[in-house]
Write a protein that holds these residues in place. Structure first.
Motif, PDB file in Angstrom:
ATOM      1  N   ASN A  52       0.809  -1.215   0.000  1.00 20.42           N
ATOM      2  CA  ASN A  52       0.000   0.000   0.000  1.00 20.42           C
ATOM      3  C   ASN A  52       0.847   1.272   0.000  1.00 20.42           C
ATOM      4  O   ASN A  52       1.830   1.390   0.731  1.00 20.42           O
ATOM      5  N   GLY A  53       0.431   2.225  -0.841  1.00 19.14           N
ATOM      6  CA  GLY A  53       1.099   3.514  -0.899  1.00 19.14           C
ATOM      7  C   GLY A  53       2.418   3.502  -1.639  1.00 19.14           C
ATOM      8  O   GLY A  53       3.150   4.498  -1.624  1.00 19.14           O
ATOM      9  N   THR A  54       2.748   2.371  -2.284  1.00 18.42           N
ATOM     10  CA  THR A  54       4.012   2.256  -3.027  1.00 18.42           C
ATOM     11  C   THR A  54       3.720   1.705  -4.422  1.00 18.42           C
ATOM     12  O   THR A  54       2.647   1.141  -4.665  1.00 18.42           O
ATOM     13  N   PRO A  55       4.680   1.810  -5.341  1.00 20.10           N
ATOM     14  CA  PRO A  55       4.489   1.216  -6.665  1.00 20.10           C
ATOM     15  C   PRO A  55       4.920  -0.243  -6.725  1.00 20.10           C
ATOM     16  O   PRO A  55       5.045  -0.792  -7.819  1.00 20.10           O
ATOM     17  N   TYR A  56       5.135  -0.870  -5.559  1.00 23.02           N
ATOM     18  CA  TYR A  56       5.694  -2.222  -5.554  1.00 23.02           C
ATOM     19  C   TYR A  56       4.645  -3.306  -5.301  1.00 23.02           C
ATOM     20  O   TYR A  56       3.731  -3.143  -4.481  1.00 23.02           O
ATOM     21  N   LEU A  57       4.821  -4.403  -6.030  1.00 25.15           N
ATOM     22  CA  LEU A  57       4.066  -5.627  -5.820  1.00 25.15           C
ATOM     23  C   LEU A  57       5.045  -6.656  -5.275  1.00 25.15           C
ATOM     24  O   LEU A  57       6.235  -6.622  -5.595  1.00 25.15           O
ATOM     25  N   MET A 137      -2.020   2.312  15.136  1.00 29.15           N
ATOM     26  CA  MET A 137      -0.571   2.454  15.090  1.00 29.15           C
ATOM     27  C   MET A 137       0.135   1.170  15.476  1.00 29.15           C
ATOM     28  O   MET A 137       1.215   0.874  14.985  1.00 29.15           O
ATOM     29  N   ASN A 138      -0.481   0.387  16.352  1.00 31.99           N
ATOM     30  CA  ASN A 138       0.179  -0.803  16.855  1.00 31.99           C
ATOM     31  C   ASN A 138      -0.216  -2.084  16.122  1.00 31.99           C
ATOM     32  O   ASN A 138       0.195  -3.160  16.504  1.00 31.99           O
ATOM     33  N   ARG A 139      -1.030  -1.958  15.090  1.00 35.50           N
ATOM     34  CA  ARG A 139      -1.399  -3.151  14.335  1.00 35.50           C
ATOM     35  C   ARG A 139      -0.293  -3.504  13.345  1.00 35.50           C
ATOM     36  O   ARG A 139       0.246  -2.626  12.683  1.00 35.50           O
ATOM     37  N   PRO A 140       0.033  -4.798  13.201  1.00 35.14           N
ATOM     38  CA  PRO A 140       1.050  -5.181  12.240  1.00 35.14           C
ATOM     39  C   PRO A 140       0.577  -5.097  10.797  1.00 35.14           C
ATOM     40  O   PRO A 140       1.368  -5.146   9.883  1.00 35.14           O
ATOM     41  N   SER A 141      -0.743  -4.970  10.590  1.00 29.67           N
ATOM     42  CA  SER A 141      -1.283  -4.876   9.243  1.00 29.67           C
ATOM     43  C   SER A 141      -2.149  -3.624   9.146  1.00 29.67           C
ATOM     44  O   SER A 141      -2.265  -2.846  10.083  1.00 29.67           O
ATOM     45  N   GLY A 142      -2.780  -3.423   7.997  1.00 30.19           N
ATOM     46  CA  GLY A 142      -3.624  -2.253   7.830  1.00 30.19           C
ATOM     47  C   GLY A 142      -2.832  -0.976   7.656  1.00 30.19           C
ATOM     48  O   GLY A 142      -3.249   0.082   8.108  1.00 30.19           O
ATOM     49  N   VAL A 143      -1.663  -1.049   7.000  1.00 33.28           N
ATOM     50  CA  VAL A 143      -0.815   0.116   6.825  1.00 33.28           C
ATOM     51  C   VAL A 143      -1.205   0.861   5.556  1.00 33.28           C
ATOM     52  O   VAL A 143      -1.327   0.277   4.485  1.00 33.28           O
ATOM     53  N   LYS A 144      -1.390   2.164   5.691  1.00 35.54           N
ATOM     54  CA  LYS A 144      -1.790   2.981   4.551  1.00 35.54           C
ATOM     55  C   LYS A 144      -0.634   3.186   3.574  1.00 35.54           C
ATOM     56  O   LYS A 144      -0.805   3.073   2.348  1.00 35.54           O
ATOM     57  N   THR A 145       0.539   3.517   4.093  1.00 35.64           N
ATOM     58  CA  THR A 145       1.724   3.723   3.266  1.00 35.64           C
ATOM     59  C   THR A 145       2.880   2.940   3.868  1.00 35.64           C
ATOM     60  O   THR A 145       3.327   3.249   4.973  1.00 35.64           O
ATOM     61  N   VAL A 146       3.357   1.934   3.154  1.00 38.50           N
ATOM     62  CA  VAL A 146       4.435   1.091   3.659  1.00 38.50           C
ATOM     63  C   VAL A 146       5.767   1.811   3.446  1.00 38.50           C
ATOM     64  O   VAL A 146       6.065   2.293   2.358  1.00 38.50           O
TER      65      VAL A 146
END
Length: 234
Positions: A52-57, A137-146
Motif C-alpha cells: 500500500n502507498g508504493t508502486p511495488y508488488l 498504530m500498533n497493528r502489524p497490518s492495515g498500513v496505509k503507506t508502507v
C-alpha cells in the motif's frame, strides 16, 4: 483521564515483561554447529499483492511441496477453498519477489533460497484511527503507506532436526519496500518474548539467546539496534 490511561498502560507493559521473564523458559538451540540447509529444488510463486502507498508488488517464493501438501490436506478434509483462506497455513517461504508496477523492474529479497522467512511485517503510516479502531498504530497490518519491511528469518538448522523452523535460531532483518538493502539488526535469537511497536521508527524487542535474556532498542530508519542483557532471574 489521560494520566490514568498512561499509568494503566505502563503497568500493563511492566506486567507483560515481568511475566515473560519469570514464567517463560528459553528455548535453547541445542546444536553448537549450525548446519546450513540446502535450498529446495522445487519452489513456486503465484500470488502477488500490492504494498500500500508504493508502486511495488510482492509475492512469496515458497517450497512447492509444502504448498501441495496443504492443498491435498484441505481437499481430503473437504475444506479447501481459495488462496486467501489458506494464508494462515505454515507454508515454507524461502524468499520474496518484488516488482515495480511502473518501470517493470524486479528483484528478489535474498540472493538464494537457503533460509526460511518466518514472518514479514509491513511498517509504515497507519490508516487514521476511528472509533472502532483506536489502536491502528500498533497493528502489524492495515498500513496505509508502507515505508519498510521487517522480517524474522531462520538461516540454519541449529536444533539438529533437519528442518528450518521457529525452533531454530533466528535473526531480525529490515529491507526497503523494494526488497533491496536487507540489513540484519539482531541475530542469534532463540525465542522472541515481546515486540513493542513504538510508532513507525522504533521497536523494542525482548528475546532469549542461550540461557540469557536481552532487550534491544531498534531504530528502524538507521537499521541499528542497541542491545543490553537483562539481569538473571535466579
Amino acid at each position: 483521564m489521560s494520566k490514568q490511561w498512561w499509568k494503566v498502560s505502563l503497568l500493563g507493559i511492566v506486567m507483560v515483561v515481568a511475566g515473560c521473564s519469570t514464567t517463560t523458559k528459553p528455548e535453547v538451540a541445542v546444536s553448537t554447529s549450525p548446519v546450513p540447509v540446502a535450498a529446495p529444488k522445487d519452489v513456486w510463486m503465484n500470488q502477488f499483492e500490492q504494498l500500500n502507498g508504493t508502486p511495488y508488488l510482492y509475492a512469496p517464493i515458497y517450497v512447492a511441496e509444502q504448498e501441495r501438501k496443504s492443498i491435498l490436506k484441505q481437499i481430503k478434509s473437504a475444506s479447501y477453498s481459495s488462496y486467501d483462506e489458506r494464508k494462515d497455513y505454515q507454508i515454507d517461504i524461502r524468499n520474496y519477489m518484488f516488482v515495480h508496477r511502473d518501470n517493470l523492474s524486479a528483484g528478489k529479497l535474498l540472493t538464494n533460497n537457503n533460509s526460511r522467512i518466518l514472518e514479514l511485517e509491513q511498517i509504515g503510516e497507519p490508516f487514521p484511527p476511528s472509533k472502532s479502531n483506536t489502536d491502528a498504530m500498533n497493528r502489524p497490518s492495515g498500513v496505509k503507506t508502507v515505508k519498510t519491511l521487517w522480517y524474522v528469518r531462520a538461516e540454519a538448522d541449529t536444533n539438529a532436526d533437519k528442518l528450518l523452523s521457529d525452533l531454530d535460531r533466528k535473526q531480525i532483518g529490515i529491507s526497503d519496500v523494494s526488497g533491496a538493502n536487507y540489513t540484519e539488526v539482531i541475530k542469534d535469537i532463540d525465542k522472541i518474548l515481546l515486540v513493542s511497536r513504538l510508532g513507525i521508527d522504533r521497536r523494542v524487542v525482548i528475546y532469549t539467546s542461550g540461557d540469557k535474556r536481552f532487550v534491544a532498542n531498534i531504530d528502524i530508519p538507521t537499521r541499528k539496534a542497541t542491545i543490553k542483557e537483562l539481569p538473571p532471574i535466579n
